[in-house]
Motif scaffolding. Sequence first.
Motif, PDB file in Angstrom:
ATOM      1  N   CYS A  11       0.828  -1.216   0.000  1.00  0.00           N
ATOM      2  CA  CYS A  11       0.000   0.000   0.000  1.00  0.00           C
ATOM      3  C   CYS A  11       0.856   1.258   0.000  1.00  0.00           C
ATOM      4  O   CYS A  11       0.520   2.234  -0.695  1.00  0.00           O
ATOM      5  N   LEU A  12       1.954   1.253   0.726  1.00  0.00           N
ATOM      6  CA  LEU A  12       2.842   2.413   0.715  1.00  0.00           C
ATOM      7  C   LEU A  12       3.480   2.598  -0.660  1.00  0.00           C
ATOM      8  O   LEU A  12       3.669   3.727  -1.121  1.00  0.00           O
ATOM      9  N   GLN A  13       3.793   1.506  -1.333  1.00  0.00           N
ATOM     10  CA  GLN A  13       4.332   1.588  -2.691  1.00  0.00           C
ATOM     11  C   GLN A  13       3.317   2.237  -3.629  1.00  0.00           C
ATOM     12  O   GLN A  13       3.655   3.105  -4.428  1.00  0.00           O
ATOM     13  N   ILE A  14       2.065   1.825  -3.525  1.00  0.00           N
ATOM     14  CA  ILE A  14       1.011   2.389  -4.375  1.00  0.00           C
ATOM     15  C   ILE A  14       0.812   3.867  -4.061  1.00  0.00           C
ATOM     16  O   ILE A  14       0.758   4.708  -4.978  1.00  0.00           O
ATOM     17  N   LEU A  15       0.702   4.200  -2.782  1.00  0.00           N
ATOM     18  CA  LEU A  15       0.487   5.593  -2.387  1.00  0.00           C
ATOM     19  C   LEU A  15       1.641   6.486  -2.837  1.00  0.00           C
ATOM     20  O   LEU A  15       1.422   7.599  -3.324  1.00  0.00           O
ATOM     21  N   HIS A  16       2.847   5.997  -2.711  1.00  0.00           N
ATOM     22  CA  HIS A  16       4.014   6.751  -3.174  1.00  0.00           C
ATOM     23  C   HIS A  16       3.930   6.998  -4.685  1.00  0.00           C
ATOM     24  O   HIS A  16       4.294   8.072  -5.166  1.00  0.00           O
ATOM     25  N   GLY A  17       3.427   6.032  -5.414  1.00  0.00           N
ATOM     26  CA  GLY A  17       3.353   6.146  -6.870  1.00  0.00           C
ATOM     27  C   GLY A  17       2.283   7.095  -7.374  1.00  0.00           C
ATOM     28  O   GLY A  17       2.405   7.616  -8.489  1.00  0.00           O
ATOM     29  N   VAL A  18       1.237   7.335  -6.610  1.00  0.00           N
ATOM     30  CA  VAL A  18       0.146   8.192  -7.100  1.00  0.00           C
ATOM     31  C   VAL A  18       0.060   9.533  -6.401  1.00  0.00           C
ATOM     32  O   VAL A  18      -0.671  10.410  -6.860  1.00  0.00           O
ATOM     33  N   LEU A  19       0.793   9.708  -5.322  1.00  0.00           N
ATOM     34  CA  LEU A  19       0.664  10.946  -4.564  1.00  0.00           C
ATOM     35  C   LEU A  19       0.976  12.181  -5.412  1.00  0.00           C
ATOM     36  O   LEU A  19       0.299  13.201  -5.297  1.00  0.00           O
ATOM     37  N   ASP A  20       1.978  12.085  -6.297  1.00  0.00           N
ATOM     38  CA  ASP A  20       2.320  13.250  -7.114  1.00  0.00           C
ATOM     39  C   ASP A  20       1.175  13.651  -8.033  1.00  0.00           C
ATOM     40  O   ASP A  20       0.955  14.833  -8.292  1.00  0.00           O
ATOM     41  N   ASN A  21       0.406  12.684  -8.523  1.00  0.00           N
ATOM     42  CA  ASN A  21      -0.741  13.005  -9.379  1.00  0.00           C
ATOM     43  C   ASN A  21      -1.867  13.652  -8.587  1.00  0.00           C
ATOM     44  O   ASN A  21      -2.669  14.386  -9.151  1.00  0.00           O
ATOM     45  N   ILE A  22      -1.930  13.375  -7.304  1.00  0.00           N
ATOM     46  CA  ILE A  22      -2.996  13.935  -6.473  1.00  0.00           C
ATOM     47  C   ILE A  22      -2.653  15.353  -6.031  1.00  0.00           C
ATOM     48  O   ILE A  22      -3.510  16.227  -6.038  1.00  0.00           O
ATOM     49  N   VAL A  23      -1.397  15.590  -5.677  1.00  0.00           N
ATOM     50  CA  VAL A  23      -1.023  16.913  -5.165  1.00  0.00           C
ATOM     51  C   VAL A  23      -0.646  17.894  -6.278  1.00  0.00           C
ATOM     52  O   VAL A  23      -0.565  19.087  -6.030  1.00  0.00           O
ATOM     53  N   SER A  24      -0.430  17.420  -7.489  1.00  0.00           N
ATOM     54  CA  SER A  24      -0.047  18.301  -8.592  1.00  0.00           C
ATOM     55  C   SER A  24      -0.968  18.078  -9.791  1.00  0.00           C
ATOM     56  O   SER A  24      -0.957  17.011 -10.404  1.00  0.00           O
ATOM     57  N   TRP A  25      -1.743  19.089 -10.104  1.00  0.00           N
ATOM     58  CA  TRP A  25      -2.637  19.002 -11.266  1.00  0.00           C
ATOM     59  C   TRP A  25      -1.822  18.835 -12.549  1.00  0.00           C
ATOM     60  O   TRP A  25      -2.244  18.143 -13.470  1.00  0.00           O
ATOM     61  N   ASN A  26      -0.635  19.448 -12.608  1.00  0.00           N
ATOM     62  CA  ASN A  26       0.211  19.300 -13.799  1.00  0.00           C
ATOM     63  C   ASN A  26       0.619  17.846 -14.016  1.00  0.00           C
ATOM     64  O   ASN A  26       0.675  17.374 -15.152  1.00  0.00           O
ATOM     65  N   ARG A  27       0.909  17.140 -12.941  1.00  0.00           N
ATOM     66  CA  ARG A  27       1.259  15.704 -13.071  1.00  0.00           C
ATOM     67  C   ARG A  27       0.052  14.898 -13.542  1.00  0.00           C
ATOM     68  O   ARG A  27       0.192  13.970 -14.327  1.00  0.00           O
ATOM     69  N   LEU A  67      -2.267  16.052 -15.468  1.00  0.00           N
ATOM     70  CA  LEU A  67      -2.395  16.354 -16.897  1.00  0.00           C
ATOM     71  C   LEU A  67      -1.336  15.622 -17.729  1.00  0.00           C
ATOM     72  O   LEU A  67      -1.613  15.212 -18.852  1.00  0.00           O
ATOM     73  N   GLU A  68      -0.149  15.429 -17.160  1.00  0.00           N
ATOM     74  CA  GLU A  68       0.868  14.620 -17.845  1.00  0.00           C
ATOM     75  C   GLU A  68       0.381  13.182 -17.999  1.00  0.00           C
ATOM     76  O   GLU A  68       0.584  12.566 -19.052  1.00  0.00           O
ATOM     77  N   PHE A  69      -0.232  12.651 -16.967  1.00  0.00           N
ATOM     78  CA  PHE A  69      -0.777  11.287 -17.035  1.00  0.00           C
ATOM     79  C   PHE A  69      -1.899  11.231 -18.064  1.00  0.00           C
ATOM     80  O   PHE A  69      -1.984  10.290 -18.846  1.00  0.00           O
ATOM     81  N   ARG A  70      -2.751  12.257 -18.075  1.00  0.00           N
ATOM     82  CA  ARG A  70      -3.810  12.342 -19.086  1.00  0.00           C
ATOM     83  C   ARG A  70      -3.206  12.307 -20.487  1.00  0.00           C
ATOM     84  O   ARG A  70      -3.675  11.573 -21.361  1.00  0.00           O
ATOM     85  N   ASP A  71      -2.162  13.094 -20.712  1.00  0.00           N
ATOM     86  CA  ASP A  71      -1.521  13.139 -22.029  1.00  0.00           C
ATOM     87  C   ASP A  71      -0.940  11.783 -22.404  1.00  0.00           C
ATOM     88  O   ASP A  71      -1.027  11.356 -23.565  1.00  0.00           O
ATOM     89  N   GLY A  84      -4.190   5.970 -26.597  1.00  0.00           N
ATOM     90  CA  GLY A  84      -5.495   5.712 -27.194  1.00  0.00           C
ATOM     91  C   GLY A  84      -6.616   5.436 -26.214  1.00  0.00           C
ATOM     92  O   GLY A  84      -7.661   4.899 -26.602  1.00  0.00           O
ATOM     93  N   PHE A  85      -6.435   5.799 -24.946  1.00  0.00           N
ATOM     94  CA  PHE A  85      -7.502   5.586 -23.962  1.00  0.00           C
ATOM     95  C   PHE A  85      -8.650   6.554 -24.231  1.00  0.00           C
ATOM     96  O   PHE A  85      -8.422   7.714 -24.542  1.00  0.00           O
ATOM     97  N   PRO A  86      -9.883   6.077 -24.100  1.00  0.00           N
ATOM     98  CA  PRO A  86     -11.023   6.992 -24.247  1.00  0.00           C
ATOM     99  C   PRO A  86     -11.116   7.906 -23.024  1.00  0.00           C
ATOM    100  O   PRO A  86     -10.734   7.507 -21.919  1.00  0.00           O
ATOM    101  N   PHE A  87     -11.611   9.101 -23.235  1.00  0.00           N
ATOM    102  CA  PHE A  87     -11.779  10.064 -22.141  1.00  0.00           C
ATOM    103  C   PHE A  87     -10.532  10.100 -21.261  1.00  0.00           C
ATOM    104  O   PHE A  87     -10.575   9.715 -20.091  1.00  0.00           O
ATOM    105  N   MET A 109     -10.642  11.642 -17.653  1.00  0.00           N
ATOM    106  CA  MET A 109     -11.460  10.826 -16.751  1.00  0.00           C
ATOM    107  C   MET A 109     -10.749   9.510 -16.445  1.00  0.00           C
ATOM    108  O   MET A 109     -10.744   9.054 -15.297  1.00  0.00           O
ATOM    109  N   SER A 110     -10.132   8.916 -17.458  1.00  0.00           N
ATOM    110  CA  SER A 110      -9.393   7.668 -17.242  1.00  0.00           C
ATOM    111  C   SER A 110      -8.233   7.872 -16.271  1.00  0.00           C
ATOM    112  O   SER A 110      -7.992   7.036 -15.398  1.00  0.00           O
ATOM    113  N   ALA A 111      -7.521   8.988 -16.423  1.00  0.00           N
ATOM    114  CA  ALA A 111      -6.396   9.277 -15.525  1.00  0.00           C
ATOM    115  C   ALA A 111      -6.884   9.445 -14.095  1.00  0.00           C
ATOM    116  O   ALA A 111      -6.304   8.883 -13.155  1.00  0.00           O
ATOM    117  N   MET A 112      -7.952  10.197 -13.938  1.00  0.00           N
ATOM    118  CA  MET A 112      -8.464  10.441 -12.582  1.00  0.00           C
ATOM    119  C   MET A 112      -9.009   9.162 -11.962  1.00  0.00           C
ATOM    120  O   MET A 112      -8.777   8.899 -10.776  1.00  0.00           O
TER     121      MET A 112
END
Length: 131
Positions: free
Chosen positions: A20-36, A38-42, A48-51, A54-57
């Motif tokens: 769980c700590l590994q997972i939380l460490h991996g996603v925390l940057d996407n939660i605290v930084s909108w720019n990150r 958006l990078e994941f969205r890109d 080729g993911f739809p939406f 929404m898929s990133a979030m």
Amino acid sequence: MKAIFTNQHLGIFLFRVFLCLQILHGVLDNIVSWNRMLEFRDFLQSEGFPFPLMSAMLSVYGQFFGALFLLRGDKSRLAAAVLVFNFIVAAGVHLANHDPLTALFPALNILFGAVLFLFNGAGRFALDANN
């Protein structure tokens, strides 16, 4: 001394915390930084993911809340199912991109850890230990 090495419940608990700590460490940057985020969205859009936003979030918050619930041992099997689905997709993206096996390992580690908790529950030291 022998009792330490036969206490499977402690081992399951420690693995659950580590995963769980590994997972939380991996996603925390996407939660605290909108720019990150958006990078994941890109990235998802390029794959080729739809939406893609929404898929990133969904992916990020599924991982975040899945890890939090699994860490607490609350609704463990449901949380593990969300993580299994997410990391099957992640592993599929790595495979489709012909990434080296070493790049696939983090997703596979989390995938198979989540499979363990999906099939077995979170163990004795969990809020839902009796379920």
